[in-house]
Design a protein around this motif. Structure first.
Motif, PDB file in Angstrom:
ATOM      1  N   GLU A   1      10.201  27.794 -19.549  1.00 39.98           N
ATOM      2  CA  GLU A   1      11.130  26.727 -19.161  1.00 39.98           C
ATOM      3  C   GLU A   1      10.630  26.199 -17.819  1.00 39.98           C
ATOM      4  O   GLU A   1      10.439  26.969 -16.886  1.00 39.98           O
ATOM      5  N   ARG A   2      10.436  24.913 -17.732  1.00 43.30           N
ATOM      6  CA  ARG A   2       9.873  24.334 -16.517  1.00 43.30           C
ATOM      7  C   ARG A   2      10.893  23.439 -15.804  1.00 43.30           C
ATOM      8  O   ARG A   2      11.538  22.605 -16.443  1.00 43.30           O
ATOM      9  N   LEU A   3      10.983  23.626 -14.497  1.00 39.91           N
ATOM     10  CA  LEU A   3      11.813  22.784 -13.651  1.00 39.91           C
ATOM     11  C   LEU A   3      10.931  22.206 -12.551  1.00 39.91           C
ATOM     12  O   LEU A   3      10.064  22.899 -12.014  1.00 39.91           O
ATOM     13  N   HIS A   4      11.152  20.953 -12.221  1.00 35.43           N
ATOM     14  CA  HIS A   4      10.394  20.315 -11.146  1.00 35.43           C
ATOM     15  C   HIS A   4      11.332  19.403 -10.375  1.00 35.43           C
ATOM     16  O   HIS A   4      12.196  18.744 -10.970  1.00 35.43           O
ATOM     17  N   THR A   5      11.180  19.374  -9.060  1.00 31.71           N
ATOM     18  CA  THR A   5      12.040  18.512  -8.253  1.00 31.71           C
ATOM     19  C   THR A   5      11.841  17.040  -8.608  1.00 31.71           C
ATOM     20  O   THR A   5      12.753  16.230  -8.440  1.00 31.71           O
ATOM     21  N   HIS A   6      10.673  16.682  -9.130  1.00 27.31           N
ATOM     22  CA  HIS A   6      10.435  15.289  -9.496  1.00 27.31           C
ATOM     23  C   HIS A   6      11.252  14.861 -10.709  1.00 27.31           C
ATOM     24  O   HIS A   6      11.312  13.665 -11.031  1.00 27.31           O
ATOM     25  N   ASP A   7      11.883  15.828 -11.394  1.00 31.77           N
ATOM     26  CA  ASP A   7      12.733  15.492 -12.528  1.00 31.77           C
ATOM     27  C   ASP A   7      14.034  14.825 -12.090  1.00 31.77           C
ATOM     28  O   ASP A   7      14.770  14.293 -12.924  1.00 31.77           O
ATOM     29  N   VAL A   8      14.318  14.894 -10.783  1.00 36.06           N
ATOM     30  CA  VAL A   8      15.580  14.382 -10.253  1.00 36.06           C
ATOM     31  C   VAL A   8      15.270  13.362  -9.154  1.00 36.06           C
ATOM     32  O   VAL A   8      14.324  13.540  -8.387  1.00 36.06           O
ATOM     33  N   GLU A   9      16.079  12.321  -9.074  1.00 39.54           N
ATOM     34  CA  GLU A   9      15.834  11.308  -8.045  1.00 39.54           C
ATOM     35  C   GLU A   9      16.000  11.919  -6.660  1.00 39.54           C
ATOM     36  O   GLU A   9      16.733  12.895  -6.460  1.00 39.54           O
ATOM     37  N   SER A  10      15.329  11.338  -5.694  1.00 39.19           N
ATOM     38  CA  SER A  10      15.191  11.929  -4.361  1.00 39.19           C
ATOM     39  C   SER A  10      16.522  12.275  -3.708  1.00 39.19           C
ATOM     40  O   SER A  10      16.674  13.344  -3.119  1.00 39.19           O
ATOM     41  N   VAL A  11      17.510  11.397  -3.825  1.00 35.53           N
ATOM     42  CA  VAL A  11      18.784  11.608  -3.133  1.00 35.53           C
ATOM     43  C   VAL A  11      19.529  12.823  -3.675  1.00 35.53           C
ATOM     44  O   VAL A  11      20.325  13.445  -2.972  1.00 35.53           O
ATOM     45  N   LEU A  12      19.274  13.196  -4.932  1.00 35.69           N
ATOM     46  CA  LEU A  12      19.963  14.331  -5.545  1.00 35.69           C
ATOM     47  C   LEU A  12      19.092  15.583  -5.615  1.00 35.69           C
ATOM     48  O   LEU A  12      19.526  16.613  -6.114  1.00 35.69           O
ATOM     49  N   ARG A  13      17.893  15.506  -5.110  1.00 35.55           N
ATOM     50  CA  ARG A  13      16.890  16.539  -5.340  1.00 35.55           C
ATOM     51  C   ARG A  13      17.310  17.902  -4.800  1.00 35.55           C
ATOM     52  O   ARG A  13      17.224  18.909  -5.494  1.00 35.55           O
TER      53      ARG A  13
END
Length: 335
Positions: A12-24
């Motif tokens: 299972e992969r998670l990356h901060t780029h999956d979420v817009e910057s303000v919600l990261r």
């Protein structure tokens, strides 16, 4: 071939780029750090991180890389989490334990350590840090070691199996980056073999008499008492007779030592208990379809419903009934 009884798994992969910057930051804190409290990055520093997980057979393997950030122990996150301890191999960068205040230790590439989330203080990852970790049930680790686990740096001098385990964790980290070459059954077999090697290493460590219980330093003893007390309170917070005397007895120390342990964390025994009760009540209120305030306050250890409502408003800024309406109309507003 892996046994058919193994629980099949895939990365299972998670990356901060999956979420817009303000919600990261908020998204990463909730998705990637369920056992600790992640601290906000310094002003002007943008979080960038990647986490890969394999879950199966009661254990969790993971590999993570990130920009610099800090985290600390968080009892509120651990109350409902699985009771696990974590083996961590630093692959790049540095992990500093209790880096602020009072720097206590630096773990660089190749270092292997055992960490108890209940005893974690404050930890800081350097820029470009990368680690591989294996979370194991506390009961299994305790059985392997022969005593209750604590925070411990594990060097090859302590156990001849350390190099083999470090190599296996590194190999697993590489394998999670090659999903097209490994199927779910093969991942399950790799995870099981890693779990077995980790427990074998801990058994060898315990068999040779390593002092892996609570360390002798007063600060670490108090941290252990604090962790044990929080676990005891989480389990018994429904009791209306729960006080400092009962908690000290449950932990196996005097009231004086108990007070000292909480004072070192900048909290009080009864203040922590009250906050845990309010947090539990808030969760129950958010999950309730119909609000039975009397039942919830009673089950969370509050004998006086009126006093509970006042304490709840002082802590969360709204009365329980108002909080329930907000949670039912818009769940995100109650978080």
């Amino acid at each position: 071939m892996p046994s058919q009884s193994l629980q099949l798994c895939l990365p299972e992969r998670l990356h901060t780029h999956d979420v817009e910057s303000v919600l990261r930051f908020d998204a990463w804190r909730e998705r990637a750090h369920q056992w600790v409290e992640m601290l906000p990055p310094r002003p002007g520093v943008e979080l960038e991180a990647e986490l890969t997980l394999l879950r199966g057979g009661g254990s969790v393997f993971g590999t993570m890389r990130s920009t610099a950030y800090e985290m600390k122990a968080a009892a509120r996150r651990l109350v409902h989490a699985p009771d696990m301890v974590v083996l961590v191999l630093i692959q790049a960068g540095e992990l500093r334990r209790d880096a602020a205040p009072g720097e206590r230790g630096r773990n660089g590439p190749g270092s292997l350590g055992l960490y108890d989330p209940w005893r974690m203080g404050r930890y800081a990852y350097s820029e470009g840090a990368r680690e591989a970790f294996l979370a194991l049930p506390r009961s299994a680790v305790r059985a392997a070691l022969g005593c209750d686990p604590g925070n411990l740096a594990i060097a090859p001098a302590h156990c001849v199996l350390v190099p083999a385990l470090a190599d296996q964790l590194s190999h697993m980290a590489r394998m999670t980056r090659q999903p097209h070459r490994i199927d779910a059954a093969e991942y399950a077999g790799l995870l099981e073999s890693t779990r077995m090697l980790a427990l074998l290493t801990l058994r060898n460590l315990g068999r040779h008499g390593m002092g892996v219980g609570l360390p002798d330093e007063p600060e670490d003893l108090n941290r252990g008492r604090h962790a044990a007390a929080v676990r005891f309170m989480a389990r018994e917070l429904h009791r209306h007779d729960l006080d400092a005397v009962a908690i000290a007895q449950g932990v196996g120390c005097s009231r004086t030592r108990l007070y000292e342990a909480f004072a070192e964390q900048g909290t009080t025994v009864m203040g922590t208990l009250r906050d845990m009760r309010l947090q539990r009540a808030r969760e129950m209120i958010e999950q309730a379809t119909r609000l039975n305030l009397g039942a919830i306050s009673w089950r969370c250890g509050f004998a006086d419903q009126s006093g509970f409502s006042k304490s709840f408003k002082a802590r969360f800024g709204a009365r329980p009934s108002e909080w329930h309406r907000q949670a039912r109309s818009n769940p995100a507003c109650a978080k």
